[in-house]
Design a protein around this motif. Sequence first.
Motif, PDB file in Angstrom:
ATOM      1  N   GLN A  52       0.849  -1.186   0.000  1.00  0.00           N
ATOM      2  CA  GLN A  52       0.000   0.000   0.000  1.00  0.00           C
ATOM      3  C   GLN A  52       0.885   1.237   0.000  1.00  0.00           C
ATOM      4  O   GLN A  52       1.802   1.345   0.816  1.00  0.00           O
ATOM      5  CB  GLN A  52      -0.917   0.021   1.221  1.00  0.00           C
ATOM      6  N   GLN A  53       0.610   2.133  -0.923  1.00  0.00           N
ATOM      7  CA  GLN A  53       1.355   3.388  -0.995  1.00  0.00           C
ATOM      8  C   GLN A  53       0.363   4.534  -1.026  1.00  0.00           C
ATOM      9  O   GLN A  53      -0.725   4.405  -1.574  1.00  0.00           O
ATOM     10  CB  GLN A  53       2.239   3.402  -2.244  1.00  0.00           C
ATOM     11  N   GLY A  54       0.760   5.637  -0.434  1.00  0.00           N
ATOM     12  CA  GLY A  54      -0.127   6.788  -0.401  1.00  0.00           C
ATOM     13  C   GLY A  54       0.599   8.042  -0.007  1.00  0.00           C
ATOM     14  O   GLY A  54       1.823   8.057   0.162  1.00  0.00           O
ATOM     15  N   LYS A  55      -0.170   9.099   0.121  1.00  0.00           N
ATOM     16  CA  LYS A  55       0.390  10.393   0.495  1.00  0.00           C
ATOM     17  C   LYS A  55      -0.737  11.305   0.969  1.00  0.00           C
ATOM     18  O   LYS A  55      -1.916  10.958   0.884  1.00  0.00           O
ATOM     19  CB  LYS A  55       1.133  11.010  -0.685  1.00  0.00           C
ATOM     20  N   THR A  56      -0.344  12.445   1.467  1.00  0.00           N
ATOM     21  CA  THR A  56      -1.310  13.464   1.867  1.00  0.00           C
ATOM     22  C   THR A  56      -1.315  14.546   0.804  1.00  0.00           C
ATOM     23  O   THR A  56      -0.264  14.981   0.338  1.00  0.00           O
ATOM     24  CB  THR A  56      -0.928  14.071   3.228  1.00  0.00           C
ATOM     25  N   TYR A  89      -5.977  16.043   2.825  1.00  0.00           N
ATOM     26  CA  TYR A  89      -6.655  14.753   2.858  1.00  0.00           C
ATOM     27  C   TYR A  89      -5.681  13.669   2.419  1.00  0.00           C
ATOM     28  O   TYR A  89      -4.706  13.923   1.733  1.00  0.00           O
ATOM     29  CB  TYR A  89      -7.912  14.749   1.987  1.00  0.00           C
ATOM     30  N   ASP A  90      -5.947  12.437   2.866  1.00  0.00           N
ATOM     31  CA  ASP A  90      -5.086  11.307   2.550  1.00  0.00           C
ATOM     32  C   ASP A  90      -5.572  10.603   1.298  1.00  0.00           C
ATOM     33  O   ASP A  90      -6.788  10.464   1.087  1.00  0.00           O
ATOM     34  CB  ASP A  90      -5.062  10.299   3.705  1.00  0.00           C
ATOM     35  N   LYS A 117      -8.994   8.942  -2.762  1.00  0.00           N
ATOM     36  CA  LYS A 117      -9.160   9.439  -1.391  1.00  0.00           C
ATOM     37  C   LYS A 117      -9.545   8.292  -0.464  1.00  0.00           C
ATOM     38  O   LYS A 117     -10.382   7.458  -0.808  1.00  0.00           O
ATOM     39  CB  LYS A 117     -10.261  10.498  -1.320  1.00  0.00           C
ATOM     40  N   THR A 118      -8.934   8.289   0.728  1.00  0.00           N
ATOM     41  CA  THR A 118      -9.241   7.231   1.694  1.00  0.00           C
ATOM     42  C   THR A 118     -10.655   7.363   2.263  1.00  0.00           C
ATOM     43  O   THR A 118     -11.166   6.422   2.861  1.00  0.00           O
ATOM     44  CB  THR A 118      -8.219   7.208   2.845  1.00  0.00           C
ATOM     45  N   PHE A 121     -15.909   6.167  -1.355  1.00  0.00           N
ATOM     46  CA  PHE A 121     -16.653   4.914  -1.428  1.00  0.00           C
ATOM     47  C   PHE A 121     -15.807   3.851  -2.132  1.00  0.00           C
ATOM     48  O   PHE A 121     -15.790   2.688  -1.724  1.00  0.00           O
ATOM     49  CB  PHE A 121     -17.972   5.156  -2.174  1.00  0.00           C
ATOM     50  N   ILE A 122     -15.102   4.241  -3.184  1.00  0.00           N
ATOM     51  CA  ILE A 122     -14.269   3.295  -3.941  1.00  0.00           C
ATOM     52  C   ILE A 122     -13.177   2.718  -3.046  1.00  0.00           C
ATOM     53  O   ILE A 122     -12.971   1.502  -3.009  1.00  0.00           O
ATOM     54  CB  ILE A 122     -13.652   3.977  -5.180  1.00  0.00           C
ATOM     55  N   TYR A 123     -12.475   3.582  -2.319  1.00  0.00           N
ATOM     56  CA  TYR A 123     -11.405   3.093  -1.446  1.00  0.00           C
ATOM     57  C   TYR A 123     -11.954   2.150  -0.384  1.00  0.00           C
ATOM     58  O   TYR A 123     -11.407   1.070  -0.150  1.00  0.00           O
ATOM     59  CB  TYR A 123     -10.656   4.244  -0.769  1.00  0.00           C
ATOM     60  N   LYS A 124     -13.035   2.547   0.259  1.00  0.00           N
ATOM     61  CA  LYS A 124     -13.596   1.722   1.326  1.00  0.00           C
ATOM     62  C   LYS A 124     -14.023   0.349   0.808  1.00  0.00           C
ATOM     63  O   LYS A 124     -13.814  -0.663   1.474  1.00  0.00           O
ATOM     64  CB  LYS A 124     -14.756   2.445   1.999  1.00  0.00           C
TER      65      LYS A 124
END
Length: 150
Positions: A52-56, A89-90, A117-118, A121-124
Amino acid sequence: MNTIKNQLKEHNARKFNNIYFDFSTNEIFKKHLFGKYEKKRFSEITGFHLDQQGKTKEKHHRVTRAIVGTALLGNVGGVAGALTGGKKYDIVTKLDVIINFKDGSSWIEKFIQSDTKTSSFIYKGEAGICDGLMGTLKEIDRKGLTNKNS
Protein backbone atom coordinates in the motif's frame (compact mmCIF):
# COMPACT_ATOMS: atom_id res chain seq x y z
CA MET A 1 -12.62 -24.29 -17.59
CA ASN A 2 -16.29 -24.78 -16.75
CA THR A 3 -15.40 -27.64 -14.45
CA ILE A 4 -13.21 -25.33 -12.35
CA LYS A 5 -15.98 -22.74 -12.26
CA ASN A 6 -18.47 -25.43 -11.19
CA GLN A 7 -16.06 -26.79 -8.56
CA LEU A 8 -15.61 -23.33 -7.06
CA LYS A 9 -19.35 -22.81 -6.96
CA GLU A 10 -20.11 -26.26 -5.48
CA HIS A 11 -17.40 -25.89 -2.81
CA ASN A 12 -18.52 -22.36 -1.87
CA ALA A 13 -15.04 -21.04 -2.62
CA ARG A 14 -14.17 -17.65 -1.17
CA LYS A 15 -13.75 -15.04 -3.91
CA PHE A 16 -11.74 -11.82 -3.74
CA ASN A 17 -11.74 -10.12 -7.15
CA ASN A 18 -9.95 -12.73 -9.31
CA ILE A 19 -8.58 -14.93 -6.50
CA TYR A 20 -10.56 -17.96 -5.25
CA PHE A 21 -9.89 -20.16 -2.20
CA ASP A 22 -11.28 -23.69 -2.21
CA PHE A 23 -10.97 -25.01 1.35
CA SER A 24 -12.42 -28.39 0.32
CA THR A 25 -9.37 -29.12 -1.85
CA ASN A 26 -6.88 -26.67 -0.26
CA GLU A 27 -6.39 -24.98 -3.61
CA ILE A 28 -6.09 -21.36 -4.65
CA PHE A 29 -7.15 -20.21 -8.12
CA LYS A 30 -6.52 -17.04 -10.10
CA LYS A 31 -8.88 -16.21 -12.91
CA HIS A 32 -7.09 -14.64 -15.86
CA LEU A 33 -8.39 -12.82 -18.90
CA PHE A 34 -10.86 -14.78 -21.02
CA GLY A 35 -11.81 -17.03 -18.07
CA LYS A 36 -8.64 -19.13 -17.88
CA TYR A 37 -7.86 -20.33 -14.34
CA GLU A 38 -4.43 -20.93 -12.82
CA LYS A 39 -4.33 -23.33 -9.87
CA LYS A 40 -1.91 -23.74 -6.96
CA ARG A 41 -2.10 -25.68 -3.70
CA PHE A 42 -2.19 -23.83 -0.38
CA SER A 43 1.01 -25.71 0.49
CA GLU A 44 2.79 -23.93 -2.39
CA ILE A 45 2.33 -20.51 -0.77
CA THR A 46 5.64 -19.29 0.67
CA GLY A 47 4.61 -15.76 1.58
CA PHE A 48 2.21 -12.90 1.05
CA HIS A 49 2.13 -9.20 1.80
CA LEU A 50 0.18 -6.01 1.33
CA ASP A 51 1.70 -3.29 -0.85
CA GLN A 52 0.00 0.00 0.00
CA GLN A 53 1.35 3.39 -0.99
CA GLY A 54 -0.13 6.79 -0.40
CA LYS A 55 0.39 10.39 0.49
CA THR A 56 -1.31 13.46 1.87
CA LYS A 57 -2.63 16.03 -0.59
CA GLU A 58 -3.63 19.60 0.02
CA LYS A 59 -6.12 21.69 -1.88
CA HIS A 60 -4.59 25.08 -2.53
CA HIS A 61 -7.40 27.57 -2.27
CA ARG A 62 -5.59 29.80 0.23
CA VAL A 63 -4.65 32.48 -2.29
CA THR A 64 -8.12 32.66 -3.80
CA ARG A 65 -9.75 32.84 -0.39
CA ALA A 66 -7.27 35.47 0.74
CA ILE A 67 -8.01 37.67 -2.30
CA VAL A 68 -11.76 37.35 -1.87
CA GLY A 69 -11.46 37.91 1.89
CA THR A 70 -9.38 41.06 1.33
CA ALA A 71 -11.85 42.38 -1.25
CA LEU A 72 -14.80 41.83 1.08
CA LEU A 73 -13.38 42.60 4.52
CA GLY A 74 -9.98 44.21 4.05
CA ASN A 75 -6.79 42.91 5.66
CA VAL A 76 -8.63 40.93 8.36
CA GLY A 77 -10.67 39.15 5.68
CA GLY A 78 -7.50 38.38 3.73
CA VAL A 79 -5.81 36.79 6.75
CA ALA A 80 -8.95 34.81 7.62
CA GLY A 81 -9.27 33.60 4.03
CA ALA A 82 -5.63 32.50 3.89
CA LEU A 83 -5.90 30.63 7.19
CA THR A 84 -9.04 28.74 6.23
CA GLY A 85 -8.13 28.02 2.60
CA GLY A 86 -6.05 24.84 2.77
CA LYS A 87 -7.57 21.42 3.22
CA LYS A 88 -5.48 18.26 3.60
CA TYR A 89 -6.66 14.75 2.86
CA ASP A 90 -5.09 11.31 2.55
CA ILE A 91 -4.95 9.37 -0.70
CA VAL A 92 -3.84 5.88 -1.62
CA THR A 93 -1.94 5.60 -4.89
CA LYS A 94 -1.51 1.82 -4.88
CA LEU A 95 -3.14 -1.08 -3.04
CA ASP A 96 -2.02 -4.60 -4.02
CA VAL A 97 -1.71 -8.03 -2.43
CA ILE A 98 1.27 -10.11 -3.52
CA ILE A 99 1.22 -13.89 -3.02
CA ASN A 100 4.53 -15.76 -3.46
CA PHE A 101 4.81 -19.45 -4.36
CA LYS A 102 7.38 -22.22 -3.95
CA ASP A 103 8.21 -22.25 -7.69
CA GLY A 104 9.32 -18.60 -7.51
CA SER A 105 6.20 -17.20 -9.15
CA SER A 106 4.00 -14.50 -7.66
CA TRP A 107 0.41 -13.44 -8.10
CA ILE A 108 -0.33 -9.74 -7.74
CA GLU A 109 -3.95 -8.82 -7.10
CA LYS A 110 -4.39 -5.10 -7.81
CA PHE A 111 -7.09 -3.17 -5.99
CA ILE A 112 -6.17 0.52 -6.46
CA GLN A 113 -3.73 1.90 -9.03
CA SER A 114 -4.45 5.65 -9.06
CA ASP A 115 -4.94 8.51 -6.60
CA THR A 116 -7.97 7.57 -4.48
CA LYS A 117 -9.16 9.44 -1.39
CA THR A 118 -9.24 7.23 1.69
CA SER A 119 -12.64 8.71 2.55
CA SER A 120 -14.12 7.67 -0.82
CA PHE A 121 -16.65 4.91 -1.43
CA ILE A 122 -14.27 3.29 -3.94
CA TYR A 123 -11.40 3.09 -1.45
CA LYS A 124 -13.60 1.72 1.33
CA GLY A 125 -14.99 -0.98 -0.97
CA GLU A 126 -11.63 -2.06 -2.37
CA ALA A 127 -9.95 -1.93 1.06
CA GLY A 128 -12.70 -4.20 2.44
CA ILE A 129 -12.10 -6.80 -0.29
CA CYS A 130 -8.34 -6.49 0.22
CA ASP A 131 -8.75 -7.02 3.99
CA GLY A 132 -10.81 -10.14 3.29
CA LEU A 133 -8.10 -11.53 1.02
CA MET A 134 -5.36 -10.83 3.56
CA GLY A 135 -7.51 -12.34 6.33
CA THR A 136 -8.03 -15.53 4.32
CA LEU A 137 -4.30 -15.83 3.61
CA LYS A 138 -3.55 -15.36 7.32
CA GLU A 139 -6.15 -18.01 8.18
CA ILE A 140 -4.55 -20.51 5.79
CA ASP A 141 -1.14 -19.72 7.30
CA ARG A 142 -2.46 -20.06 10.90
CA LYS A 143 -3.86 -23.49 10.04
CA GLY A 144 -0.38 -24.55 8.89
CA LEU A 145 -1.52 -25.12 5.30
CA THR A 146 1.14 -22.89 3.67
CA ASN A 147 4.82 -23.51 3.10
CA LYS A 148 5.65 -20.09 4.57
CA ASN A 149 8.24 -21.20 7.14
CA SER A 150 10.20 -23.42 4.76
